[in-house]
Scaffold this motif. Structure first.
Motif, PDB file in Angstrom:
ATOM      1  N   TYR A  94       0.816  -1.212   0.000  1.00  0.00           N
ATOM      2  CA  TYR A  94       0.000   0.000   0.000  1.00  0.00           C
ATOM      3  C   TYR A  94       0.855   1.270   0.000  1.00  0.00           C
ATOM      4  O   TYR A  94       0.326   2.379   0.113  1.00  0.00           O
ATOM      5  N   ARG A  95       2.172   1.100  -0.082  1.00  0.00           N
ATOM      6  CA  ARG A  95       3.118   2.219  -0.151  1.00  0.00           C
ATOM      7  C   ARG A  95       3.065   3.094   1.096  1.00  0.00           C
ATOM      8  O   ARG A  95       3.228   4.310   1.035  1.00  0.00           O
ATOM      9  N   ARG A  96       2.862   2.465   2.248  1.00  0.00           N
ATOM     10  CA  ARG A  96       2.923   3.190   3.509  1.00  0.00           C
ATOM     11  C   ARG A  96       4.334   3.158   4.095  1.00  0.00           C
ATOM     12  O   ARG A  96       4.655   3.950   4.977  1.00  0.00           O
ATOM     13  N   VAL A  97       5.138   2.206   3.656  1.00  0.00           N
ATOM     14  CA  VAL A  97       6.498   2.044   4.149  1.00  0.00           C
ATOM     15  C   VAL A  97       7.290   1.348   3.059  1.00  0.00           C
ATOM     16  O   VAL A  97       6.708   0.704   2.172  1.00  0.00           O
ATOM     17  N   SER A  98       8.604   1.469   3.084  1.00  0.00           N
ATOM     18  CA  SER A  98       9.423   0.902   2.014  1.00  0.00           C
ATOM     19  C   SER A  98      10.192  -0.341   2.426  1.00  0.00           C
ATOM     20  O   SER A  98      10.612  -1.114   1.573  1.00  0.00           O
ATOM     21  N   LEU A  99      10.407  -0.558   3.720  1.00  0.00           N
ATOM     22  CA  LEU A  99      11.225  -1.670   4.178  1.00  0.00           C
ATOM     23  C   LEU A  99      10.483  -2.498   5.210  1.00  0.00           C
ATOM     24  O   LEU A  99       9.631  -1.986   5.946  1.00  0.00           O
ATOM     25  N   ASN A 100      10.835  -3.769   5.276  1.00  0.00           N
ATOM     26  CA  ASN A 100      10.273  -4.689   6.253  1.00  0.00           C
ATOM     27  C   ASN A 100      11.371  -5.079   7.241  1.00  0.00           C
ATOM     28  O   ASN A 100      12.215  -5.919   6.933  1.00  0.00           O
ATOM     29  N   PRO A 101      11.385  -4.509   8.438  1.00  0.00           N
ATOM     30  CA  PRO A 101      12.459  -4.822   9.392  1.00  0.00           C
ATOM     31  C   PRO A 101      12.415  -6.256   9.898  1.00  0.00           C
ATOM     32  O   PRO A 101      13.405  -6.750  10.443  1.00  0.00           O
ATOM     33  N   CYS A 102      11.294  -6.935   9.731  1.00  0.00           N
ATOM     34  CA  CYS A 102      11.183  -8.326  10.194  1.00  0.00           C
ATOM     35  C   CYS A 102      12.113  -9.247   9.418  1.00  0.00           C
ATOM     36  O   CYS A 102      12.469 -10.331   9.913  1.00  0.00           O
ATOM     37  N   ARG A 103      12.514  -8.847   8.219  1.00  0.00           N
ATOM     38  CA  ARG A 103      13.382  -9.693   7.407  1.00  0.00           C
ATOM     39  C   ARG A 103      14.778  -9.823   8.004  1.00  0.00           C
ATOM     40  O   ARG A 103      15.528 -10.713   7.637  1.00  0.00           O
ATOM     41  N   GLN A 104      15.113  -8.946   8.929  1.00  0.00           N
ATOM     42  CA  GLN A 104      16.437  -8.991   9.550  1.00  0.00           C
ATOM     43  C   GLN A 104      16.424  -9.720  10.895  1.00  0.00           C
ATOM     44  O   GLN A 104      17.438  -9.749  11.586  1.00  0.00           O
ATOM     45  N   VAL A 105      15.285 -10.297  11.253  1.00  0.00           N
ATOM     46  CA  VAL A 105      15.152 -11.012  12.529  1.00  0.00           C
ATOM     47  C   VAL A 105      14.954 -12.493  12.244  1.00  0.00           C
ATOM     48  O   VAL A 105      14.012 -12.879  11.533  1.00  0.00           O
ATOM     49  N   ARG A 106      15.819 -13.325  12.780  1.00  0.00           N
ATOM     50  CA  ARG A 106      15.728 -14.761  12.563  1.00  0.00           C
ATOM     51  C   ARG A 106      14.635 -15.378  13.433  1.00  0.00           C
ATOM     52  O   ARG A 106      14.470 -15.004  14.590  1.00  0.00           O
ATOM     53  N   HIS A 107      13.939 -16.334  12.863  1.00  0.00           N
ATOM     54  CA  HIS A 107      12.936 -17.075  13.623  1.00  0.00           C
ATOM     55  C   HIS A 107      13.612 -18.184  14.424  1.00  0.00           C
ATOM     56  O   HIS A 107      14.732 -18.602  14.124  1.00  0.00           O
ATOM     57  N   PHE A 108      12.906 -18.664  15.430  1.00  0.00           N
ATOM     58  CA  PHE A 108      13.385 -19.822  16.158  1.00  0.00           C
ATOM     59  C   PHE A 108      13.308 -21.059  15.253  1.00  0.00           C
ATOM     60  O   PHE A 108      12.402 -21.176  14.426  1.00  0.00           O
ATOM     61  N   LYS A 109      14.254 -21.958  15.418  1.00  0.00           N
ATOM     62  CA  LYS A 109      14.212 -23.213  14.686  1.00  0.00           C
ATOM     63  C   LYS A 109      13.238 -24.143  15.383  1.00  0.00           C
ATOM     64  O   LYS A 109      13.382 -24.440  16.574  1.00  0.00           O
ATOM     65  N   GLU A 110      12.229 -24.587  14.650  1.00  0.00           N
ATOM     66  CA  GLU A 110      11.165 -25.379  15.252  1.00  0.00           C
ATOM     67  C   GLU A 110      11.424 -26.874  15.082  1.00  0.00           C
ATOM     68  O   GLU A 110      11.902 -27.320  14.051  1.00  0.00           O
ATOM     69  N   ASP A 111      11.076 -27.609  16.130  1.00  0.00           N
ATOM     70  CA  ASP A 111      11.089 -29.068  16.068  1.00  0.00           C
ATOM     71  C   ASP A 111       9.634 -29.519  15.963  1.00  0.00           C
ATOM     72  O   ASP A 111       9.005 -29.943  16.925  1.00  0.00           O
TER      73      ASP A 111
END
Length: 367
Positions: free
Chosen positions: A158-175
Motif C-alpha cells: 500500500y506504499r505506507r512504508v518501504s522496508l520490512n524490518p522483520c526480514r532482519q530477525v531470525r525465527h526460532f528453529k522449530e522441532d
C-alpha cells in the motif's frame, strides 16, 4: 532510470522551453518510485539525485508513501485485519495475534519499529506465558513474527512504508516434525470406545483414515462433494486451495452411503444434530476417546499421517501419495509418510540376507 520528459504544455509544443526536466523511475522491493528532478541541469546531476533518493529509501527517510509516519496499530485495525478477513481462512488466528502485537507496537509509527525492537519482542514473547498459564512455545513466537511481517508486507504493497524490518530477525528453529500415527492394535481399541456419547466420532474416524482428509475438510464436507457414481469424494476449500479427488474404499463408501441418505446436495454430511451446522471442533471428544482406549499422544491430525504412512507401507509411489494428500512439495509429503516399524525391521534384516547367506556373527563378537 533517468530520462528527459518533454513539456506537455500546449504553448510550449514544438519549442525549446524551460519546463522540460529530468525524471527518475525505478523499483525497490517491488515498490515503484518515480518523479521529477527539476533542479538537475544535466543527466549527471539527475543521476546523483536519483542515488540520494535510493539511499533515503533504504534508510526509510524518503517520500510520503515510504516515510513510515503512519500509526502501526491503526493500520492493523483499519487496513490489515479487514484485508485478512476477506482473503485468509486463518483470519481468527490473525485476530488473536494482533492483540499481542498491538499491545507492544500499537502506539508507534512504522519508521519507529526497528529490527532491534522486534528481536527484543521475540525474546520477551518466548519467556512469557499464555492465558492458560503455560510457557509460550517457540512455534507460537514464530507465528507472531510471521503476523508482524505480514503487516509490513501489506504496508509496503500500500506504499505506507518501504522496508520490512522483520526480514532482519531470525525465527526460532522449530522441532515440529511428529512421528506419530495410529497403530493397528490402537485402532481396534479406539473403535471399541466409540459408542454412546462418542458414537458420532466413529464415521468421522473411518473417513479420516480412508481419505486423509484434514479435520476442517471433513467437518465441512457437503453432500455434493460425494460422487457415488464415480465412487470418489472431492476435497474442496483445501489448505492448498486446490481441489483433490480421493477414490472411496469399501469401508468409507458404506459410511458415506448411510451419512448421505436423505440429504440434499447442499447439506452437510456430518452435521451436529443439535445445530444442523458442522461441529465447531471435536478435539475434546477425541481426546476423551483416546483416554478411554488407553492411547497416549495421539492427535486427530495423526489420522491423516496414518493414511499417508499406510499408503507408503503398501508400496505406493510418492506421486500417488502426493496426489491423494494434496501436497505439492515431496518434502512436505515425507513428513506424513513415515516408515513403519515392521518395514524398517524388514529393511535392516535384508541387509545381510540379500547376500544369499547368513554371516556367523558369533565369531565376530568373540573377536
Amino acid at each position: 532510470m533517468i530520462f528527459l520528459r518533454p513539456c506537455k504544455r500546449k504553448e510550449c509544443q514544438g519549442k525549446q522551453c524551460r519546463h522540460k526536466h529530468f525524471h527518475y523511475r525505478f523499483r525497490v522491493n517491488g515498490v515503484r518510485y518515480r518523479g521529477a528532478v527539476p533542479g538537475a541541469r544535466t543527466k549527471w546531476d539527475a543521476e546523483q539525485a536519483e542515488e540520494k533518493i535510493k539511499r533515503d529509501i533504504f534508510e526509510g527517510k524518503y517520500g510520503t508513501p515510504a516515510s513510515g509516519k503512519g500509526n502501526f496499530g491503526e493500520f492493523i485495525e483499519r487496513e490489515y485485519l479487514p484485508h485478512a478477513r476477506a482473503n485468509k481462512r486463518s483470519f481468527k488466528n490473525d485476530d488473536s495475534r494482533s492483540k499481542v502485537v498491538i499491545t507492544r507496537f500499537g502506539n508507534k509509527s512504522f519508521r519507529d519499529i526497528t529490527p532491534e525492537m522486534i528481536e527484543k519482542f521475540k525474546c520477551d514473547l518466548a519467556t512469557s506465558t499464555t492465558r492458560r498459564g503455560t510457557t509460550r512455545s517457540q512455534a507460537d513466537v514464530n507465528r507472531h513474527l510471521e503476523f508482524l511481517s505480514a503487516v509490513f508486507k501489506l504496508a509496503i504493497q500500500y506504499r505506507r512504508v518501504s522496508l520490512n524490518p522483520c526480514r532482519q530477525v531470525r525465527h526460532f528453529k522449530e522441532d515440529n516434525e511428529r512421528s506419530r500415527h495410529l497403530l493397528p492394535d490402537e485402532e481396534q481399541g479406539l473403535f471399541k470406545v466409540l459408542t454412546g456419547r462418542l458414537k458420532h466420532l466413529k464415521p468421522l474416524v473411518i473417513v479420516a483414515l480412508g481419505t486423509g482428509f484434514r479435520k476442517r475438510e471433513l467437518l465441512d464436507l457437503r453432500r455434493d462433494q460425494v460422487d457415488f457414481s464415480r465412487s470418489l469424494v472431492v476435497a474442496t476449500r483445501t489448505k492448498g486451495k486446490r481441489n483433490r479427488e480421493i477414490p472411496l474404499n469399501d469401508q468409507v463408501r458404506d459410511v458415506l452411503l448411510i451419512a448421505c441418505r436423505g440429504k440434499g446436495m447442499s447439506d452437510y454430511v456430518f452435521p451436529n444434530p443439535q445445530t444442523g451446522e458442522p461441529y465447531t471442533d471435536i478435539k475434546h471428544s477425541f481426546d476423551t476417546a483416546c483416554t478411554n482406549a488407553g492411547i497416549e499422544g495421539l492427535w486427530w491430525h495423526d489420522l491423516r499421517a496414518t493414511f499417508g504412512t499406510r499408503l507408503g507401507a503398501a508400496g505406493h509411489g510418492m506421486s500417488t501419495i502426493m496426489a491423494l494428500m494434496g501436497h505439492q512439495d515431496p518434502k512436505t509429503c515425507l513428513r506424513y509418510v513415515r516408515a513403519t516399524d515392521p518395514a524398517k525391521r524388514a529393511a535392516v534384516q535384508s541387509a545381510f540376507l540379500q547376500a544369499g547367506h547368513k554371516m556367523d556373527t558369533r565369531r565376530l563378537v568373540a573377536v
